[in-house]
Design an enzyme around this catalytic site. Structure first.
Site, PDB file in Angstrom:
ATOM      1  N   ASP A 264       0.843  -1.197   0.000  1.00 42.78           N
ATOM      2  CA  ASP A 264       0.000   0.000   0.000  1.00 42.78           C
ATOM      3  C   ASP A 264       0.875   1.243   0.000  1.00 42.78           C
ATOM      4  OD1 ASP A 264      -1.886   1.970   0.344  1.00 42.78           O
ATOM      5  OD2 ASP A 264      -2.355   1.437   2.434  1.00 42.78           O
ATOM      6  N   LYS A 271       1.801   7.936   0.486  1.00 46.32           N
ATOM      7  CA  LYS A 271       2.295   7.945   1.871  1.00 46.32           C
ATOM      8  C   LYS A 271       3.692   8.559   1.922  1.00 46.32           C
ATOM      9  CE  LYS A 271      -0.095   3.736   3.469  1.00 46.32           C
ATOM     10  NZ  LYS A 271      -0.881   4.339   4.540  1.00 46.32           N
ATOM     11  N   ASP A 282       0.340  -4.995   4.702  1.00 51.84           N
ATOM     12  CA  ASP A 282      -1.057  -4.573   4.564  1.00 51.84           C
ATOM     13  C   ASP A 282      -1.967  -5.697   4.048  1.00 51.84           C
ATOM     14  OD1 ASP A 282      -2.838  -2.549   5.104  1.00 51.84           O
ATOM     15  OD2 ASP A 282      -2.666  -1.608   3.126  1.00 51.84           O
ATOM     16  N   ASP A 341      -5.633   6.640  -0.260  1.00 50.94           N
ATOM     17  CA  ASP A 341      -4.968   5.801   0.739  1.00 50.94           C
ATOM     18  C   ASP A 341      -5.980   5.070   1.631  1.00 50.94           C
ATOM     19  OD1 ASP A 341      -2.880   4.637   2.046  1.00 50.94           O
ATOM     20  OD2 ASP A 341      -2.300   6.416   3.197  1.00 50.94           O
ATOM     21  N   ARG A 345     -10.879  -0.350   2.563  1.00 49.28           N
ATOM     22  CA  ARG A 345     -12.343  -0.409   2.654  1.00 49.28           C
ATOM     23  C   ARG A 345     -12.974  -0.531   1.261  1.00 49.28           C
ATOM     24  NH1 ARG A 345     -12.297   5.337   5.631  1.00 49.28           N
ATOM     25  NH2 ARG A 345     -10.313   4.432   6.243  1.00 49.28           N
TER      26      ARG A 345
HETATM   27  N1  BES Z   1      -3.017   0.250   5.385  1.00 49.59           N
HETATM   28  C1  BES Z   1      -3.351   1.518   5.919  1.00 49.59           C
HETATM   29  C2  BES Z   1      -3.578   1.498   7.429  1.00 49.59           C
HETATM   30  C3  BES Z   1      -2.367   1.201   8.283  1.00 49.59           C
HETATM   31  C4  BES Z   1      -1.670   2.229   8.868  1.00 49.59           C
HETATM   32  C5  BES Z   1      -1.990  -0.089   8.552  1.00 49.59           C
HETATM   33  C6  BES Z   1      -0.604   1.959   9.685  1.00 49.59           C
HETATM   34  C7  BES Z   1      -0.918  -0.354   9.369  1.00 49.59           C
HETATM   35  C8  BES Z   1      -0.237   0.657   9.948  1.00 49.59           C
HETATM   36  C9  BES Z   1      -4.643   2.023   5.271  1.00 49.59           C
HETATM   37  O1  BES Z   1      -4.838   1.641   3.965  1.00 49.59           O
HETATM   38  C10 BES Z   1      -4.553   3.514   5.288  1.00 49.59           C
HETATM   39  O2  BES Z   1      -3.684   4.049   4.659  1.00 49.59           O
HETATM   40  N2  BES Z   1      -5.464   4.149   6.015  1.00 49.59           N
HETATM   41  C11 BES Z   1      -5.468   5.554   6.121  1.00 49.59           C
HETATM   42  C12 BES Z   1      -6.893   6.030   6.065  1.00 49.59           C
HETATM   43  C13 BES Z   1      -7.038   7.512   5.942  1.00 49.59           C
HETATM   44  C14 BES Z   1      -6.545   7.977   4.606  1.00 49.59           C
HETATM   45  C15 BES Z   1      -8.496   7.869   6.125  1.00 49.59           C
HETATM   46  C16 BES Z   1      -4.813   5.936   7.436  1.00 49.59           C
HETATM   47  O3  BES Z   1      -4.987   5.207   8.420  1.00 49.59           O
HETATM   48  O4  BES Z   1      -4.090   6.913   7.471  1.00 49.59           O
HETATM   49 ZN    ZN Z   2      -3.945  -0.089   3.384  1.00 50.76          ZN
HETATM   50 MN    MN Z   3      -3.906   2.947   2.608  1.00 50.26          MN
END
Ligand code: BES
Ligand code: ZN
Ligand code: MN
Length: 491
Positions: A264, A271, A282, A341, A345
């Protein structure tokens, strides 16, 4: 390679072992058999050590004592503390012991704990295997002479030598090993195709049915939510369904769903570079589904289970989905993409809609879904969300038994407001406030027709630092919760 495990009746007098591990609670005396062994073979050193209070049996406490020239060569005392659940504590002590054995380089050990029933044996077996686990596929091994031995064989001493606990422990250990290996594999090696190959391997060994949808098939199903995440990667995305049939055909299955983002990057909402390499993890939700299917099939559980994995890679490119784009999921719902990101979901939405055709009596999904869950619960609790209070309690209990404790967060109606969109039916992020809950609400939009629980394992599926019982890297969570949940449905 998994540990070779065996059971033996507690008769330590004739014991020959490189390392005798004795698990003790605070103030727990040595058993009569161990006291005799200590007196006859070890000159009473263990008894004196305990009498001097050099070792007190606290959780994670370890004391290494040299043994005899023959018979018991070394002794390790491991503390189990004063736990609410002794089997859970023994699993941890066993992991600590196996890690220690690997550190000093002994290839066999004998583990003894008082009153080890089948469930304790199972947990010790799992703990030993998990503590000994290493991922070395990508490393050149030093020449034999320079290398310390690794733990290969372990014997558990128990009064009850029925095979039941050991067999269940071995089944779980194999499941965990599959999950952790998939998780640890780098993103260029573990691709959606790797999940297909692993599923086919499971199917061949256990007689499961596997169905795979690629990009073309998903297009036919109208899975615009899943597909928009995959539209910037050349790897063919895969929606994999694995069916285990342990009960009669007319028995409705339980469903397990896993987020399988092989990597991811965040996509166009990219990111930061720092620590981005951890995003190879991920896919731990999907790895947990795979590991659970392996363990459930090995246990021959009399139930029907359908596992669904959504596997792809979230990349930026000229063809990538952009913030502001609107996509349509297979249910017909339209989604405004606010942040690319928040991709997990989007993948899960079409997976959750897909599983409905199997008429599941309950569905649990697991995903490394939000960084926000790490802020709420840290690394010690799985975030638990659900549409059905009874199912939530069932899953919380399963997580406890599995040494993967969870904590419920609310999916109140009020939070639903945060994912309303001006241009589409919903949007894929709800702002910084309650980020894990709004993510859960998004998933809930696609769970019509069955009771559902969501596990956010972003804080618990892997560790960025060494733990006492496990090295940094994948913990195996949520494999155990899935398996315990399914076993709970059998009882
Ligand atoms: N895979 C990430 C979540 C994640 C973060 C997993 C840290 C493990 C460690 C997910 O896809 C993501 O990026 N989520 C975002 C959502 C946001 C953009 C609303 C996040 O958590 O920042
Ligand atoms: Zn993710
Ligand atoms: Mn993500």
């Amino acid at each position: 390679m998994p540990l070779t495990l065996s059971l033996a009746q507690s008769a330590p007098n004739a014991l020959e072992t490189s390392l005798l591990v004795i698990a003790l609670a605070p103030d727990e005396p040595l058993s009569a058999a161990l006291a005799e062994l200590d007196a006859q073979q070890l000159g009473g050193v263990i008894g004196r050590t305990i009498a001097r209070r050099d070792f007190r049996g606290g959780r994670d406490e370890q004391l290494h004592v040299s043994g005899a020239e023959r018979g018991v060569l070394r002794v390790l005392l491991v503390g189990v503390g004063k736990p609410a659940d002794r089997a859970v504590a023994l699993r941890r002590a066993a992991s600590v012991a196996a890690r220690f054995a690997n550190k000093i380089g002994v290839s066999d050990l004998t583990f003894v704990a008082a009153d080890a029933d089948a469930r304790a044996v199972e947990n010790v077996a799992v703990g030993l295997d998990m503590g000994a686990w290493k991922y070395t596929d990508m490393q050149t091994q030093p020449p034999n002479g320079d290398r310390r031995a690794t733990l290969e064989r372990a014997t558990i001493l128990a009064s009850d030598t029925t095979a039941e606990g050991l067999l269940a422990g071995e089944a779980l250990a194999h499941g965990y090993a599959i999950a952790r290996r998939l998780a640890m594999m780098p993103g260029n090696v573990c691709t959606p195709d790797t999940f297909v190959e692993t599923a086919n391997d499971l199917a061949a060994r256990h007689g499961l049915r596997v169905t795979v949808l690629g990009r073309a098939e998903m297009e036919r199903e109208g899975m615009g939510s899943f597909l928009c995440v995959a539209q910037a990667t050349p790897e063919d995305p895969k929606l994999i369904t694995i069916e285990y049939r342990g009960a009669a055909d007319n028995v409705k299955p339980v469903g397990l769903v896993g987020k399988g983002l092989c990597f991811d990057t965040g996509g166009i909402s990219i990111k930061p570079a720092e620590r981005m390499e951890w995003m190879k993890f991920d896919m731990c939700g999907a790895a947990g589904v795979m590991g659970a299917m392996e363990a459930i099939a090995r246990m021959n559980l009399p139930v029907n289970v359908v596992g669904v994995i959504g596997a792809t890679t979230n990349m930026p490119s000229g063809t990538a989905v952009k913030p502001g784009d609107v996509v349509r999921a297979s249910t017909g719902k339209t989604i405004e993409i606010i942040n690319t990101d928040a991709e997990g979901r989007l993948v899960l939405a079409d997976c959750l809609a897909w599983i409905r055709r199997y008429e599941p009596t309950a569905v649990i999904d697991a995903a490394t879904l939000t960084g926000a869950i790490v802020i709420s619960l840290g690394h010690n609790a799985v975030g638990v969300f659900g549409s059905d209070a009874g199912l939530v309690q069932e899953v919380l209990a399963a997580g406890k038994r599995a040494s993967e404790p969870g904590w419920e967060l609310p999916l109140w109606d009020e939070y639903r407001e945060q994912i309303k969109s001006d241009v589409a039916d919903i949007k894929n992020t709800g702002g910084r406030a309650a980020g894990s809950i709004t993510a859960g609400w998004f998933l809930r939009e696609f769970t019509d027709g069955y009771p559902w629980v969501h596990l956010d394992v972003a804080g618990t599926a892997y560790s960025e630092s060494d733990l006492v019982a496990l090295p940094k890297g994948p913990t195996g969570t949520p494999t155990g919760t899935f398996v315990e949940f399914v076993r709970g449905r059998v009882r």
